[in-house]
Write a protein that holds these residues in place. Sequence first.
Motif, short mmCIF file in Angstrom:
data_model
loop_
_atom_site.label_atom_id
_atom_site.label_comp_id
_atom_site.label_asym_id
_atom_site.label_seq_id
_atom_site.Cartn_x
_atom_site.Cartn_y
_atom_site.Cartn_z
N LYS A 156 -15.20 8.58 11.44
CA LYS A 156 -15.35 8.10 10.17
C LYS A 156 -16.65 7.32 10.19
CE LYS A 156 -10.68 8.49 8.51
NZ LYS A 156 -9.37 7.89 8.25
N MET B 198 -3.43 -3.77 -2.68
CA MET B 198 -3.37 -3.61 -1.31
C MET B 198 -3.22 -4.70 -0.55
SD MET B 198 -7.34 -2.44 -1.43
CE MET B 198 -7.77 -2.68 0.41
N THR C 195 -12.14 -6.11 2.49
CA THR C 195 -10.88 -5.69 2.59
C THR C 195 -10.96 -3.93 2.61
OG1 THR C 195 -10.31 -5.50 0.37
CG2 THR C 195 -9.61 -7.44 1.26
N ILE C 196 -10.13 -3.34 3.53
CA ILE C 196 -9.95 -2.05 3.69
C ILE C 196 -8.42 -1.85 3.96
CG2 ILE C 196 -10.32 -1.63 6.00
CD1 ILE C 196 -12.23 0.62 4.43
N ASP C 197 -7.78 -0.79 3.28
CA ASP C 197 -6.47 -0.43 3.41
C ASP C 197 -6.16 -0.19 4.89
OD1 ASP C 197 -3.90 1.13 3.38
OD2 ASP C 197 -3.99 0.80 1.31
N LEU D 262 -15.64 5.92 4.29
CA LEU D 262 -14.90 4.73 3.93
C LEU D 262 -15.57 3.28 3.41
CD1 LEU D 262 -12.52 4.09 7.04
CD2 LEU D 262 -11.78 5.25 4.78
N LYS E 250 -4.07 2.10 6.44
CA LYS E 250 -3.89 3.35 6.55
C LYS E 250 -5.15 4.30 6.95
CE LYS E 250 -4.15 4.54 1.70
NZ LYS E 250 -3.03 4.55 0.52
N PHE E 251 -6.45 3.75 6.65
CA PHE E 251 -7.57 4.39 6.86
C PHE E 251 -8.30 4.36 7.99
CE2 PHE E 251 -7.55 4.11 2.00
CZ PHE E 251 -7.04 5.47 1.80
N ALA F 274 -15.32 -0.40 2.28
CA ALA F 274 -14.90 -1.87 2.07
C ALA F 274 -14.96 -2.38 0.81
CB ALA F 274 -15.11 -2.73 3.48
#
Lengths: 204, 204
Positions: free
Chosen positions: A53, A87, A108-110, A77, A112-113, A79
């Motif tokens: 990623k 979230m 921030t980043i979820d 992805l 799940k990723f 952020a």
Amino acid sequence: MKLLKEKIEAEGKVLSDSVLKVDAFLNQQVDPVLMQQLGREFAQRFSADNITKVLTLESSGIAPALMAALQLGVPLLFARKKKSVTMTDNCYSSTVYSFTKKEANDITIDKKFIKANDRILIVDDFMANGEAALGLIDIVEQAGARVSGIGIVIEKSFQPGGAKIRSAGYQVESLVKIASLENNTVQFADDDEAQSTKQLALKN
Amino acid sequence: MKLLKEKIEAEGKVLSDSVLKVDAFLNQQVDPVLMQQLGREFAQRFSADNITKVLTLESSGIAPALMAALQLGVPLLFARKKKSVTMTDNCYSSTVYSFTKKEANDITIDKKFIKANDRILIVDDFMANGEAALGLIDIVEQAGARVSGIGIVIEKSFQPGGAKIRSAGYQVESLVKIASLENNTVQFADDDEAQSTKQLALKN
């Protein structure tokens, strides 16, 4: 990267000894063909790393990072600088201080990723004090994933970010390095010239 | 656009009767190959319009808009939600209210990037109440330039934005239209089905 240097020389504007404005092709107006070329260059420099990623930070990192992800055949992805209400409980976050804006943002980043087996290439437009890259590294490592490297479009090597992050053991690849912006002039770093010469030699 | 519908069906999440979360491929994680396909579709739908620039709003619009710009062979512009201190005196700006975030943002773009002879394609990820698109239209018209059309990835056609902007005379092309999110189900709009069938018919 010769092409990028030429673009900076033609369209960049030195605003002060520490600020280079490249809003004509990267930070507000974006040259999509140039972004494609930057993406290819990043993909080539990290081709041996089995990247899963590409991670960047909104907003100016998105264009070069998207093209790198396209070329590497992996998802991008980004952020966010503002927590979304939906979230909050389920994200990795890190605090990034911006010296130019004189403010701190929680990026921030979820969750799940990013998974523990991910091998992440971090891409950003500028490297100055390294705050954004350190925040993104922090997020990747909170997830137990691996930072395979950091790809930077323009590194201001007279500021401490690059040295700090390289000495912590990370591979930082900057497409151009700027040694100085003094006297209203962009002075590229020597090793960048050496690399251009080397690349030219390889082509001949 | 069949491919995008399938992606929404597979990876979209209905959070409420009005909110569809597509952070798996558009709003936080981004699928670069899908973005390339969306870009091609936008370019095709506006191919006769002699577009000179694509305009979007940070951050989620950047990926599809960049790919549309690449395909059209023109620069991308992205308006910022925060005024930069260096550009305050010399920018077009418009106020955009976000119903989901319940806040107003002044969106801005440096005046030097839009000229009166520009023909602008506005691209954004979602159309709901139309606030962002109206803000971008306002900016283009402040510059005396022409809005050639508005390309939207996902239109929630049960909200008033699309109808409002079409009735003001603008060409709005939405790659999918969602008629309802009630009962936790994505219901696509009929004309979208009709268009898919028409496209299929044209191919055969």
